[in-house]
Write a protein that holds these residues in place. Structure first.
Motif, PDB file in Angstrom:
ATOM      1  N   PRO A  25       0.818  -1.221   0.000  1.00 55.21           N
ATOM      2  CA  PRO A  25       0.000   0.000   0.000  1.00 55.21           C
ATOM      3  C   PRO A  25       0.850   1.270   0.000  1.00 55.21           C
ATOM      4  CG  PRO A  25      -0.902  -1.597   1.526  1.00 55.21           C
ATOM      5  CD  PRO A  25       0.432  -2.125   1.102  1.00 55.21           C
ATOM      6  N   TRP A  26       1.940   1.263   0.765  1.00 57.43           N
ATOM      7  CA  TRP A  26       2.853   2.414   0.760  1.00 57.43           C
ATOM      8  C   TRP A  26       3.461   2.601  -0.629  1.00 57.43           C
ATOM      9  CZ3 TRP A  26       7.993   2.205  -0.549  1.00 57.43           C
ATOM     10  CH2 TRP A  26       8.699   3.406  -0.415  1.00 57.43           C
ATOM     11  N   LEU A  31       4.254   5.752  -5.727  1.00 58.43           N
ATOM     12  CA  LEU A  31       4.785   5.405  -7.044  1.00 58.43           C
ATOM     13  C   LEU A  31       4.645   6.524  -8.066  1.00 58.43           C
ATOM     14  CD1 LEU A  31       6.089   3.313  -8.860  1.00 58.43           C
ATOM     15  CD2 LEU A  31       3.820   2.350  -9.300  1.00 58.43           C
ATOM     16  N   ASN A  32       3.502   7.175  -8.119  1.00 54.36           N
ATOM     17  CA  ASN A  32       3.327   8.185  -9.160  1.00 54.36           C
ATOM     18  C   ASN A  32       4.153   9.439  -8.905  1.00 54.36           C
ATOM     19  OD1 ASN A  32       1.755   6.600 -10.768  1.00 54.36           O
ATOM     20  ND2 ASN A  32      -0.197   7.478 -10.111  1.00 54.36           N
ATOM     21  N   VAL A  43       0.948   5.297 -13.007  1.00 56.90           N
ATOM     22  CA  VAL A  43       0.063   4.136 -12.953  1.00 56.90           C
ATOM     23  C   VAL A  43      -1.344   4.597 -12.586  1.00 56.90           C
ATOM     24  CG1 VAL A  43      -0.405   1.943 -11.792  1.00 56.90           C
ATOM     25  CG2 VAL A  43       1.958   2.611 -12.307  1.00 56.90           C
ATOM     26  N   GLU A  44      -2.298   4.254 -13.440  1.00 52.59           N
ATOM     27  CA  GLU A  44      -3.696   4.551 -13.146  1.00 52.59           C
ATOM     28  C   GLU A  44      -4.228   3.540 -12.126  1.00 52.59           C
ATOM     29  OE1 GLU A  44      -5.147   7.207 -14.240  1.00 52.59           O
ATOM     30  OE2 GLU A  44      -3.431   7.749 -15.499  1.00 52.59           O
ATOM     31  N   ASN A  75      17.326   3.880  -5.100  1.00 55.81           N
ATOM     32  CA  ASN A  75      17.900   4.661  -4.001  1.00 55.81           C
ATOM     33  C   ASN A  75      16.899   5.688  -3.482  1.00 55.81           C
ATOM     34  OD1 ASN A  75      20.312   5.357  -2.368  1.00 55.81           O
ATOM     35  ND2 ASN A  75      20.131   7.310  -3.430  1.00 55.81           N
ATOM     36  N   HIS A  76      16.175   6.319  -4.406  1.00 53.00           N
ATOM     37  CA  HIS A  76      15.159   7.293  -4.001  1.00 53.00           C
ATOM     38  C   HIS A  76      14.041   6.613  -3.212  1.00 53.00           C
ATOM     39  CE1 HIS A  76      12.796  10.932  -4.131  1.00 53.00           C
ATOM     40  NE2 HIS A  76      11.795  10.307  -4.740  1.00 53.00           N
ATOM     41  N   MET A  77      13.624   5.435  -3.654  1.00 52.09           N
ATOM     42  CA  MET A  77      12.563   4.710  -2.952  1.00 52.09           C
ATOM     43  C   MET A  77      13.001   4.323  -1.541  1.00 52.09           C
ATOM     44  SD  MET A  77       9.829   4.365  -4.932  1.00 52.09           S
ATOM     45  CE  MET A  77       8.925   2.887  -4.511  1.00 52.09           C
TER      46      MET A  77
END
Length: 215
Positions: A25-26, A31-32, A43-44, A75-77
């Protein structure tokens, strides 16, 4: 199944996100924002279940993510999860499962593209103390090398080990090193997609993990 002919399994190599930690869920929630930052297709809402049926390479093609960007995105995630870590929890039953495996003398390892700090914070001190080996920060397709390293470090061969993960690439990585794989149906990939990939075992409840180490 690999592991059955030579006795009881002695090494459990877990994936983390979607296997031990309920982070999907996180992931969907951030993601967008990551897509906007790194210039890939957003992602729709009605695409999420479709993408859960794809393997990692097909997801990359669908979202038009070039391979050279993956290390920067990963790395950003990891940084975003560190920021949001208080909102990520272990699945119900995971602490009891880790305790049960430890009590049986099973070596517990985690191989993940997530960071060691994030993993330890979600596990908490008591659960983290049960994990003897961490292989963190692996690339999206770097798990086979990490699996081999875990076997070298523990001295436990592939036929006494099992990989436990929630994605199609976990099954592929285990096969690459001659190790059995148990796919779990509560994570990122859909159960039907996992079943079609023919893992050695397909689990639908956390409590089933301990049974992988029965005689």
């Amino acid at each position: 199944m690999p592991g059955d002919a030579t006795g009881l399994r002695r090494l459990a190599i877990f994936d983390f996100d979607g296997t031990l930690a309920d982070s999907f869920p996180w992931f969907v929630g951030v993601l967008n924002g990551v897509a906007e930052r790194y210039g890939f297709k957003p992602v729709e809402p009605d695409e999420v279940e479709q993408l859960r049926g794809y393997d990692a390479r097909r997801i990359m093609r669908h979202l038009r993510v070039p391979g050279w960007k993956l290390p920067f995105i990963a790395n950003h995630m990891r940084g975003l999860m560190a920021r949001d870590i208080d909102g990520v929890r272990l699945f119900d039953g995971v602490p009891a499962t880790l305790q049960a495996l430890h009590g049986r003398g099973v070596s517990i390892a985690i191989v993940s593209s997530n960071s060691a700090d994030n993993i330890r914070r979600v596990l908490g001190p008591e659960n983290a103390a049960l994990v003897t080996h961490l292989g963190c920060g692996s690339s999206l397709f770097g798990k086979p090398a990490k699996f081999r390293r875990m076997m070298r470090q523990t001295g436990i061969p592939a036929d006494r080990a099992i990989a436990i993960g929630d994605e199609l690439r976990d099954i592929d990585a285990a096969r690459r090193v001659g190790m059995a794989c148990a796919a779990v149906g509560w994570g990122y990939s859909r159960v039907d997609a996992l079943a079609a990939h023919r893992p050695d075992r397909l689990l639908t409840r956390v409590e089933e993990i301990a049974g992988l180490f029965d005689g």
